[in-house]
Design a protein around this motif. Sequence first.
Motif, PDB file in Angstrom:
ATOM      1  N   MET A 181       0.866  -1.374  -0.101  1.00  0.00           N
ATOM      2  CA  MET A 181       0.131   0.072   0.052  1.00  0.00           C
ATOM      3  C   MET A 181       0.905   1.315  -0.036  1.00  0.00           C
ATOM      4  O   MET A 181       0.549   2.142  -0.755  1.00  0.00           O
ATOM      5  CB  MET A 181      -0.777  -0.011   1.269  1.00  0.00           C
ATOM      6  CG  MET A 181      -2.058  -0.984   1.201  1.00  0.00           C
ATOM      7  SD  MET A 181      -3.236  -0.735   2.477  1.00  0.00           S
ATOM      8  CE  MET A 181      -2.467  -0.632   3.902  1.00  0.00           C
ATOM      9  N   VAL A 182       2.047   1.171   0.669  1.00  0.00           N
ATOM     10  CA  VAL A 182       2.979   2.523   0.880  1.00  0.00           C
ATOM     11  C   VAL A 182       3.549   2.669  -0.658  1.00  0.00           C
ATOM     12  O   VAL A 182       3.626   3.618  -0.851  1.00  0.00           O
ATOM     13  CB  VAL A 182       3.940   2.271   1.916  1.00  0.00           C
ATOM     14  CG1 VAL A 182       5.007   3.587   1.959  1.00  0.00           C
ATOM     15  CG2 VAL A 182       3.155   2.361   3.353  1.00  0.00           C
ATOM     16  N   ARG A 183       3.897   1.421  -0.955  1.00  0.00           N
ATOM     17  CA  ARG A 183       4.748   1.566  -2.253  1.00  0.00           C
ATOM     18  C   ARG A 183       3.868   2.308  -3.436  1.00  0.00           C
ATOM     19  O   ARG A 183       4.019   3.153  -4.123  1.00  0.00           O
ATOM     20  CB  ARG A 183       5.161   0.162  -2.602  1.00  0.00           C
ATOM     21  CG  ARG A 183       6.005   0.343  -4.060  1.00  0.00           C
ATOM     22  CD  ARG A 183       6.363  -1.010  -4.596  1.00  0.00           C
ATOM     23  NE  ARG A 183       7.209  -1.689  -3.730  1.00  0.00           N
ATOM     24  CZ  ARG A 183       7.207  -2.707  -2.983  1.00  0.00           C
ATOM     25  NH1 ARG A 183       6.014  -3.491  -2.983  1.00  0.00           N
ATOM     26  NH2 ARG A 183       8.279  -3.312  -2.234  1.00  0.00           N
ATOM     27  N   ASP A 184       2.459   1.808  -3.375  1.00  0.00           N
ATOM     28  CA  ASP A 184       1.587   2.271  -4.501  1.00  0.00           C
ATOM     29  C   ASP A 184       1.202   3.823  -4.168  1.00  0.00           C
ATOM     30  O   ASP A 184       1.166   4.577  -5.015  1.00  0.00           O
ATOM     31  CB  ASP A 184       0.362   1.541  -4.399  1.00  0.00           C
ATOM     32  CG  ASP A 184      -0.828   2.042  -5.115  1.00  0.00           C
ATOM     33  OD1 ASP A 184      -0.519   1.760  -6.328  1.00  0.00           O
ATOM     34  OD2 ASP A 184      -1.858   2.598  -4.546  1.00  0.00           O
ATOM     35  N   ALA A 185       0.919   4.060  -2.615  1.00  0.00           N
ATOM     36  CA  ALA A 185       0.680   5.369  -2.600  1.00  0.00           C
ATOM     37  C   ALA A 185       2.059   6.481  -2.839  1.00  0.00           C
ATOM     38  O   ALA A 185       1.765   7.559  -3.156  1.00  0.00           O
ATOM     39  CB  ALA A 185       0.224   5.706  -1.115  1.00  0.00           C
ATOM     40  N   THR A 186       2.973   5.931  -2.706  1.00  0.00           N
ATOM     41  CA  THR A 186       4.234   6.900  -2.801  1.00  0.00           C
ATOM     42  C   THR A 186       4.565   6.970  -4.418  1.00  0.00           C
ATOM     43  O   THR A 186       4.572   8.235  -4.714  1.00  0.00           O
ATOM     44  CB  THR A 186       5.555   6.113  -2.251  1.00  0.00           C
ATOM     45  OG1 THR A 186       5.349   5.885  -0.908  1.00  0.00           O
ATOM     46  CG2 THR A 186       6.673   6.975  -2.303  1.00  0.00           C
ATOM     47  N   GLU A 187       4.366   6.062  -5.155  1.00  0.00           N
ATOM     48  CA  GLU A 187       4.293   6.056  -6.474  1.00  0.00           C
ATOM     49  C   GLU A 187       3.348   6.949  -7.112  1.00  0.00           C
ATOM     50  O   GLU A 187       3.558   7.859  -8.041  1.00  0.00           O
ATOM     51  CB  GLU A 187       4.326   4.710  -7.034  1.00  0.00           C
ATOM     52  CG  GLU A 187       5.494   3.848  -6.845  1.00  0.00           C
ATOM     53  CD  GLU A 187       5.416   2.390  -7.261  1.00  0.00           C
ATOM     54  OE1 GLU A 187       4.264   2.087  -7.872  1.00  0.00           O
ATOM     55  OE2 GLU A 187       6.399   1.707  -7.320  1.00  0.00           O
ATOM     56  N   ARG A 188       2.207   6.997  -6.209  1.00  0.00           N
ATOM     57  CA  ARG A 188       1.108   7.948  -6.990  1.00  0.00           C
ATOM     58  C   ARG A 188       1.128   9.391  -6.360  1.00  0.00           C
ATOM     59  O   ARG A 188       0.312  10.137  -6.888  1.00  0.00           O
ATOM     60  CB  ARG A 188      -0.254   7.193  -6.855  1.00  0.00           C
ATOM     61  CG  ARG A 188      -0.604   6.144  -7.591  1.00  0.00           C
ATOM     62  CD  ARG A 188      -1.962   5.548  -7.410  1.00  0.00           C
ATOM     63  NE  ARG A 188      -2.185   5.102  -6.122  1.00  0.00           N
ATOM     64  CZ  ARG A 188      -3.351   5.462  -5.451  1.00  0.00           C
ATOM     65  NH1 ARG A 188      -4.361   6.385  -6.131  1.00  0.00           N
ATOM     66  NH2 ARG A 188      -3.831   4.758  -4.573  1.00  0.00           N
ATOM     67  N   GLY A 189       2.095   9.623  -5.611  1.00  0.00           N
ATOM     68  CA  GLY A 189       2.359  11.010  -4.879  1.00  0.00           C
ATOM     69  C   GLY A 189       1.440  11.255  -3.770  1.00  0.00           C
ATOM     70  O   GLY A 189       1.346  12.487  -3.720  1.00  0.00           O
ATOM     71  N   LEU A 190       0.548  10.181  -3.247  1.00  0.00           N
ATOM     72  CA  LEU A 190      -0.294  10.389  -2.273  1.00  0.00           C
ATOM     73  C   LEU A 190       0.324  10.654  -0.954  1.00  0.00           C
ATOM     74  O   LEU A 190       0.015  11.467   0.107  1.00  0.00           O
ATOM     75  CB  LEU A 190      -1.215   9.149  -2.068  1.00  0.00           C
ATOM     76  CG  LEU A 190      -2.113   9.139  -3.257  1.00  0.00           C
ATOM     77  CD1 LEU A 190      -3.095   7.755  -3.172  1.00  0.00           C
ATOM     78  CD2 LEU A 190      -2.869  10.389  -3.681  1.00  0.00           C
ATOM     79  N   ILE A 191       1.539  10.093  -0.528  1.00  0.00           N
ATOM     80  CA  ILE A 191       2.072  10.327   0.552  1.00  0.00           C
ATOM     81  C   ILE A 191       3.664  10.300   0.380  1.00  0.00           C
ATOM     82  O   ILE A 191       4.417  10.077  -0.808  1.00  0.00           O
ATOM     83  CB  ILE A 191       2.133   8.971   1.670  1.00  0.00           C
ATOM     84  CG1 ILE A 191       2.684   7.712   0.876  1.00  0.00           C
ATOM     85  CG2 ILE A 191       0.563   8.700   1.978  1.00  0.00           C
ATOM     86  CD1 ILE A 191       2.712   6.475   1.815  1.00  0.00           C
ATOM     87  N   GLY A 192       4.507  11.003   1.342  1.00  0.00           N
ATOM     88  CA  GLY A 192       5.851  11.193   1.328  1.00  0.00           C
ATOM     89  C   GLY A 192       6.298  11.960   2.685  1.00  0.00           C
ATOM     90  O   GLY A 192       5.415  12.062   3.516  1.00  0.00           O
ATOM     91  N   PRO A 193       7.566  12.475   2.725  1.00  0.00           N
ATOM     92  CA  PRO A 193       7.881  12.934   4.127  1.00  0.00           C
ATOM     93  C   PRO A 193       6.885  14.338   4.333  1.00  0.00           C
ATOM     94  O   PRO A 193       6.483  15.028   3.427  1.00  0.00           O
ATOM     95  CB  PRO A 193       9.249  13.762   3.618  1.00  0.00           C
ATOM     96  CG  PRO A 193       9.838  12.587   2.317  1.00  0.00           C
ATOM     97  CD  PRO A 193       8.477  12.547   1.754  1.00  0.00           C
ATOM     98  N   GLY A 194       6.696  14.347   5.652  1.00  0.00           N
ATOM     99  CA  GLY A 194       5.662  15.238   5.983  1.00  0.00           C
ATOM    100  C   GLY A 194       4.181  14.988   5.820  1.00  0.00           C
ATOM    101  O   GLY A 194       3.461  15.759   6.430  1.00  0.00           O
ATOM    102  N   THR A 195       3.865  13.862   5.363  1.00  0.00           N
ATOM    103  CA  THR A 195       2.329  13.583   5.050  1.00  0.00           C
ATOM    104  C   THR A 195       1.803  12.922   6.387  1.00  0.00           C
ATOM    105  O   THR A 195       2.485  12.573   7.240  1.00  0.00           O
ATOM    106  CB  THR A 195       2.357  12.456   3.820  1.00  0.00           C
ATOM    107  OG1 THR A 195       2.848  13.056   2.730  1.00  0.00           O
ATOM    108  CG2 THR A 195       0.845  12.145   3.554  1.00  0.00           C
ATOM    109  N   CYS A 196       0.495  13.193   6.761  1.00  0.00           N
ATOM    110  CA  CYS A 196      -0.156  12.593   7.705  1.00  0.00           C
ATOM    111  C   CYS A 196      -0.967  11.462   7.232  1.00  0.00           C
ATOM    112  O   CYS A 196      -1.733  11.837   6.402  1.00  0.00           O
ATOM    113  CB  CYS A 196      -0.933  13.724   8.678  1.00  0.00           C
ATOM    114  SG  CYS A 196      -1.962  13.064   9.918  1.00  0.00           S
ATOM    115  N   VAL A 197      -0.755  10.178   7.872  1.00  0.00           N
ATOM    116  CA  VAL A 197      -1.729   9.215   7.509  1.00  0.00           C
ATOM    117  C   VAL A 197      -2.256   8.717   8.691  1.00  0.00           C
ATOM    118  O   VAL A 197      -1.913   8.532   9.617  1.00  0.00           O
ATOM    119  CB  VAL A 197      -0.628   7.933   6.784  1.00  0.00           C
ATOM    120  CG1 VAL A 197      -1.565   6.831   6.583  1.00  0.00           C
ATOM    121  CG2 VAL A 197      -0.032   8.585   5.439  1.00  0.00           C
ATOM    122  N   VAL A 198      -3.597   8.210   8.420  1.00  0.00           N
ATOM    123  CA  VAL A 198      -4.481   7.758   9.569  1.00  0.00           C
ATOM    124  C   VAL A 198      -5.118   6.419   8.861  1.00  0.00           C
ATOM    125  O   VAL A 198      -5.517   6.167   7.619  1.00  0.00           O
ATOM    126  CB  VAL A 198      -5.683   8.653  10.040  1.00  0.00           C
ATOM    127  CG1 VAL A 198      -6.626   8.967   8.877  1.00  0.00           C
ATOM    128  CG2 VAL A 198      -6.418   7.864  11.041  1.00  0.00           C
TER     129      VAL A 198
END
Length: 317
Positions: A53-70
């Motif tokens: 999930m993290v790999r997919d979200a990172t590749e799509r630009g949804l998460i990265g340094p500074g992002t907040c995830v719940v």
Amino acid sequence: MPTDSSQGILSTIGHTPLITMDGIRPAGAGPIWGKLESFNPGGSAKDRTARAMVRDATERGLIGPGTCVVESSSGNLGVALAREAALGGWEFHCVVDRRTNASTLAHIRALGARIHEVTDPDPVSGDWLVARRDKVAELKRTLGAVNLDQYSNQAAFIAHSQGTMREVVAQLGHAPEILAVAVSTTGTVGGCLRYVREHDMPTRVVAVDAEGSVLFGGTRGTRILPGYGAGVVTELSTLGQPDEVIRVAARDAVAAARRTARLTGFLPGASGGAVAWAVDTLAQQNPAAEIVAIFHDDGRAYLDTIYNDDWVERNVT
């Protein structure tokens, strides 16, 4: 698939052992194998799900340094995402309920995540998962957070088709006749189903569910044990139908977990106890069949619950 040690601790995700489980094999039954997902770095199959999930979200630009995830979790995914957050430089808020094991909560906190505990079930349905998802929606609004939503995120299918099931077939050298998988979000069973059907394998995939779970046509009821079963029909569960569903009562899961520990030396978690009970049933119904059981975690986080006589006497009927 080879591991990439340059990824540090993440390189140890997957490639878990497949062992013989002769201690729980009924007399005259075929071989029984256990896929031990507790050998992942966080101690569960959810390490695979979180990585995908993290790999997919990172590749799509949804998460990265500074992002907040719940995210909502019964425990294991919370551990896995807390590690991902620590390594990825983002903030993680984990929504749990009071059934989550204390040692698991401590593990999540130790990795730097913040925990939000839901103290009451949903007043309408009486279900804890509904209440957790409502809390996630609230935090998503107030924190401006991203929710990866393990209940609908199809990256989980990739994690377990290209990971778990592919490994089982490679380790055996062939497809097993029966695969037993505990279900909650249904990412693991859905991924295994996808691999089996894409490769036209004869494997019968059996979902091991809890009594009181609504998955795959189940009837809602009280569920004591975390880790298997669900109070809502998850989006992932609508995308694939297992060949069979076996529903296991909490008392039977606890008894089978304890029996497995004594007979094999492997300490299953709550869902693993349910799988062990289902495997015994399947082996007696299919005496010559080769069965592979996926054990999602082990019992170290359950020493104060399903392996504690006082807790069992108070909570399991």
